[in-house]
Design an enzyme around this catalytic site. Structure first.
Site, PDB file in Angstrom:
ATOM      1  N   LYS A 109       1.013  -1.122   0.099  1.00  0.00           N
ATOM      2  CA  LYS A 109      -0.382  -0.335   0.051  1.00  0.00           C
ATOM      3  C   LYS A 109       0.660   1.374  -0.082  1.00  0.00           C
ATOM      4  O   LYS A 109       1.850   1.092   0.556  1.00  0.00           O
ATOM      5  CB  LYS A 109      -0.593   0.024   1.501  1.00  0.00           C
ATOM      6  CG  LYS A 109      -2.056   0.810   0.981  1.00  0.00           C
ATOM      7  CD  LYS A 109      -2.899  -0.114   0.560  1.00  0.00           C
ATOM      8  CE  LYS A 109      -4.204   0.660   0.261  1.00  0.00           C
ATOM      9  NZ  LYS A 109      -5.159  -0.036   0.088  1.00  0.00           N
TER      10      LYS A 109
HETATM   11  N1  GLU Z   1      -7.306  -0.455  -3.081  1.00  0.00           N
HETATM   12  C1  GLU Z   1      -8.167  -0.782  -3.451  1.00  0.00           C
HETATM   13  C2  GLU Z   1      -7.847  -1.920  -2.101  1.00  0.00           C
HETATM   14  O1  GLU Z   1      -8.021  -1.340  -0.912  1.00  0.00           O
HETATM   15  C3  GLU Z   1      -7.613  -1.502  -4.968  1.00  0.00           C
HETATM   16  C4  GLU Z   1      -6.223  -2.394  -4.589  1.00  0.00           C
HETATM   17  C5  GLU Z   1      -6.114  -2.861  -5.863  1.00  0.00           C
HETATM   18  O2  GLU Z   1      -6.775  -2.636  -7.178  1.00  0.00           O
HETATM   19  O3  GLU Z   1      -4.478  -3.339  -6.213  1.00  0.00           O
HETATM   20  O4  GLU Z   1      -8.384  -2.973  -2.188  1.00  0.00           O
END
Ligand code: GLU
Length: 474
Positions: A109
């Site tokens: 993240k």
């Molecule tokens: N930000 C989204 C999540 O928390 C999507 C992450 C992604 O598609 O890699 O799952």
């Protein structure tokens, strides 16, 4: 009241508490739980961008939680309160989420400490490109190693800038487009990615309601139709969830909370109109046909059938959990219920469909987009017309044999081969159904040990990650 103002553990500690609860129920080799739990690395970068006549310094993060599978995956968030603890908690949730829904990624993240509304579009582009450069040069954006996506405060626009920044640096990488997902369709995005997380919430709820025993465990009965739903946050996730649930499943959205307050209508709010009002005015205040309350958080405590927190982490905390009346909560946001609140709600008999499952629609469709980028061809391009011709032949044969004409509507639907959007939705639906069935089976088999849906989700995902590590020889 913000969860962080109370004496509750931090977001990352809260995730760890939930993890530890499940890990203690598994028979893992010594030290394995600890290896899985900790973040592998967190990169912090401070970079300067010349803006408005001076150099502004920004702080960004990219945390890699687990590399048991690569690339690692997870969004990049733009918010004023992003910090290391938050990105590490979110990266951990990505690991468990991907394992649970079987998308072949480790968890990661990123975040940038910025309030996007403080900057105009050109400035945001310069800041984003600079941040992307910092991550690209350390392979923290890379189609084979680390693939970001949108999260709070970012969307298609930012992903397009990142993809372009990558392409300019790695001019000979034929898979450059796969370095980031959630892109606009003209630069390698996929149909249905923007709606995916909200769509996943809908598919998850539909699957829950296909399990009458689980529905009864929440003290509910019947189908999704007519259920009264309260939603916190009408951003990308909350909006699509509310829209699909009201338009396609006949749920009544009886309250929506946003930053400036909440609007309520027991007969159901018109989500399209409310979204237009929100986009036009910046808030929900003043929306016609609804009662407005300034304290938006108060609707989390409103009587309803289903509560969907779709905004920030820590929305339901020690300070309000006891007053939450919803028998069923589906966590569309990441970490909306703190570990302390989770315990209170569990004791009350509230059923919680956990975040790592409930909001997995986004990363699932990101996976489809990444596969599409690596294969350099859109889904359905080879077979759609071929299928259409075969269907036409079959219908023609049936009509000839029976001497009757096929009903026109059915014929039209059957004849149309699947386009990219229907294939994406089909893949997402299958993913959400399969994962729920696995969670429900574990929940029902181990209820007597105190296992709830969240613990079931952790049990499944921790075991999958442990199996990967074991195969890697760790
Ligand atoms: N930000 C989204 C999540 O928390 C999507 C992450 C992604 O598609 O890699 O799952």
């Amino acid at each position: 009241m913000d969860a962080r103002d109370t004496h509750e553990p931090s977001f990352r500690d809260s995730v760890d508490v939930m993890f530890n609860r499940a890990a203690a129920m598994l028979d893992l080799p010594p030290g394995m739980a600890e290896k899985i739990r900790v973040a592998n690395s967190t990169y912090i970068v401070r970079f300067g961008v010349k803006l408005r006549g001076e150099i502004k310094t920004f702080t960004g993060y990219r945390s890699v939680h687990s590399e048991h599978m690569e690339p690692v995956k997870g969004g990049i968030r733009y918010a004023g309160n992003v910090d290391q603890d938050e990105v590490e908690a979110l990266a951990a949730l990505m690991t468990y989420k991907c394992a649970l829904v079987e998308v072949p990624y480790g968890g990661s993240k990123g975040g940038l400490c910025i309030n996007p509304s403080d900057w105009d579009v050109d400035e945001l582009e310069r800041i984003t490109r600079r941040f992307a450069y910092e991550l690209i040069k350390r392979d923290l954006i890379n189609p084979a190693q680390n693939v970001p996506a949108p999260d709070m405060g970012t969307g298609e626009r930012e992903m397009a800038w990142i993809a372009d920044a990558y392409k300019r640096i790695k001019t000979d990488d034929i898979n450059a487009r796969a370095c980031v997902t959630g892109k606009p369709s003209n630069v390698g995005g996929i149909a249905g990615r923007t709606e995916a997380t909200g769509r996943g919430v809908q598919y998850g709820l539909r699957e829950f309601f296909r399990h009458p025993d689980d529905v009864a465990a929440a003290g509910l009965s019947g189908t999704l139709s007519g259920k009264r739903v309260v939603i916190q946050g009408l951003g990308n996730v909350g909006y699509y969830a509310a829209k699909f649930l009201s338009e396609e499943d006949k749920c009544l959205i009886t309250a929506v909370a946003e930053r400036d307050g909440a609007v309520m209508n027991e007969n159901g709010l018109d989500i399209e109109k409310l979204k237009a009002h929100l986009t036009g005015t910046g808030g929900v205040k003043g929306f016609a046909d609804a009662e407005f309350v300034e304290n938006g958080m108060s609707v989390l405590e409103k009587d309803c059938d289903i509560l969907i927190p779709a905004a920030m982490e820590g929305a339901i905390h020690l300070g309000n959990a006891a007053r939450v009346r919803a028998p069923l909560i589906i966590e569309a946001a990441n970490g909306p219920v703190t570990a302390g609140a989770d315990e209170i709600l569990r004791e009350k008999g509230c059923v919680i469909i956990p975040d790592m499952y409930a909001n997995a629609g986004g990363v699932t469709v990101s996976y489809f987009e990444w596969v599409k980028n690596l294969s350099h061809i859109r889904f359905g391009r080879m077979q759609r017309r071929h299928e259409e011709a075969w269907h036409e032949m079959l219908i023609g044969g049936i009509e000839e044999m029976t001497g009757a004409a096929f009903p026109t509507d059915t014929k039209k639907k059957y004849m149309e081969g699947a386009d990219e959007l229907s294939l994406v939705r089909s893949g997402l639906d299958d993913t959400m159904r399969t994962a729920y069935q696995q969670m429900s089976a574990v929940w029902n088999a181990r209820k007597h040990e105190g296992v709830d849906l969240r613990t079931a989700a952790y049990l499944i995902s921790i075991q999958k990650v442990a199996n990967s590590y074991a195969s890697l020889g760790l």
